[in-house]
Design a protein around this motif. Sequence first.
Motif, PDB file in Angstrom:
ATOM      1  N   GLU A 227       0.876  -1.263  -0.139  1.00  0.00           N
ATOM      2  CA  GLU A 227       0.185  -0.004   0.018  1.00  0.00           C
ATOM      3  C   GLU A 227       0.898   1.213  -0.077  1.00  0.00           C
ATOM      4  OE1 GLU A 227      -3.398   1.750  -0.755  1.00  0.00           O
ATOM      5  OE2 GLU A 227      -3.208  -0.482  -0.499  1.00  0.00           O
ATOM      6  N   ARG A 228       1.716   1.313   0.814  1.00  0.00           N
ATOM      7  CA  ARG A 228       2.748   2.354   0.664  1.00  0.00           C
ATOM      8  C   ARG A 228       3.501   2.574  -0.573  1.00  0.00           C
ATOM      9  NH1 ARG A 228       7.715   3.755   0.751  1.00  0.00           N
ATOM     10  NH2 ARG A 228       8.506   1.740   0.491  1.00  0.00           N
ATOM     11  N   VAL A 229       3.828   1.504  -1.195  1.00  0.00           N
ATOM     12  CA  VAL A 229       4.372   1.748  -2.653  1.00  0.00           C
ATOM     13  C   VAL A 229       3.495   2.239  -3.511  1.00  0.00           C
ATOM     14  CG1 VAL A 229       5.327   0.312  -4.330  1.00  0.00           C
ATOM     15  CG2 VAL A 229       6.024  -0.235  -2.246  1.00  0.00           C
ATOM     16  N   ARG A 230       2.270   1.723  -3.400  1.00  0.00           N
ATOM     17  CA  ARG A 230       1.197   2.231  -4.244  1.00  0.00           C
ATOM     18  C   ARG A 230       0.844   3.783  -4.227  1.00  0.00           C
ATOM     19  NH1 ARG A 230      -2.762  -2.355  -3.102  1.00  0.00           N
ATOM     20  NH2 ARG A 230      -2.561  -3.659  -4.992  1.00  0.00           N
ATOM     21  N   ASN A 231       1.029   4.283  -2.899  1.00  0.00           N
ATOM     22  CA  ASN A 231       1.050   5.546  -2.630  1.00  0.00           C
ATOM     23  C   ASN A 231       2.054   6.474  -3.085  1.00  0.00           C
ATOM     24  OD1 ASN A 231      -1.564   5.284  -1.278  1.00  0.00           O
ATOM     25  ND2 ASN A 231      -0.519   5.022   0.796  1.00  0.00           N
ATOM     26  N   LEU A 232       3.302   5.875  -3.129  1.00  0.00           N
ATOM     27  CA  LEU A 232       4.379   6.691  -3.759  1.00  0.00           C
ATOM     28  C   LEU A 232       4.163   6.585  -5.384  1.00  0.00           C
ATOM     29  CD1 LEU A 232       7.429   7.604  -3.344  1.00  0.00           C
ATOM     30  CD2 LEU A 232       8.277   5.300  -3.516  1.00  0.00           C
TER      31      LEU A 232
END
Length: 361
Positions: A227-232
């Motif tokens: 999820e953090r990678v998606r946000n990045l």
Amino acid sequence: MGKSNPRKILNIVKILFLTGDLKKIGGIQTYNKDVIGALNDLRIELLVVEYKNKGIINKIRFIFLFLSSVFKFQPTIIFCGHINFSLPVYFVKKLMNYDYVVFTYGIDVWEIKSNLKIKSLENARVVVSISRYTAEKLKQQMSTLISKIYLLSNAIDGKKFYPKNKSAEILSKYKLSSNNKIILTVARLSSSEKYKGYDNVIKAMSMILEEIPEARYMIVGSGDDLERVRNLIKKSNLEEYVILAGKVEEMVDYYNLCDVFAMPSKGEGFGFVFLEALACGKPVVAGNADGSVDAVLDGKIGLLVNPDNLNEISGAILGVLKHKIDSRLLDREFLRKAVLDAYGIDKFREKVEDLLYELQK
């Protein structure tokens, strides 16, 4: 170091091998399976005990199974597939004087804070290291290990990973065309493994796209960092250019899909995925600050970059995609032959055999 006679080893060696769940996917599991496979090929009498699930009950069950195996199997030596397994073995050595070997990889031993783990390594007969980088980290912490460390890097199966044409099916699945230049990373997306370098490849994409608009970045892997990678990716306005492929079981088509494999990590013990990509004849970009240096033979078969320098990362990737690097690093046949010569299954089996020979001295 001389080669031994497998029949001689068979007469005097019985190995109890402690490992995690071999059905799980991961670099350590793959490595342990390769060691076990080599021991079986050498016809060593072997008993494997797996720690399959976390939790206090399963830990107690594992220790009970380990202890009962010691009494029933009566091994000549115990192999610990991870430093954590060396802790109960250390106590068994104190009580029953069993020799043991500990296998070490990367961040599991780079900064050891447990005195018990330090003692377990110091009392091991041999400490196997997956790379020179990890070996040096161990020596810096415990000078007593200098004469005990044995280097045994990963093995790559050239029959499983090999060059082939790009898969039309996968291209279609991700709405890609033969004109796209594909950058690939294969890594577990774990919050504890951000050192893999996929963040910095994402951040370097804007520079890459300025020169090669048809470039696309694909990450294969899953985990709690997804999820953090998606946000990045969203924050960087790269939704159209970065593909999160998730978990993939059969990787050979994905390696062959890419034009360059990039994982500028700074926490890899070795980097088995580099071997997989190279066996498929793919150019690779690796970090210069960890065990990845071993995987690419000090830069002989891959480009090494500062994993924190976006200009170096983008420059290396662009150099591959624009064919502005040493031609050997783009040569499929050269890359495949070099990696198999260095890390092929036969070479690995010879190193395991040499280890057994050393243990008999």
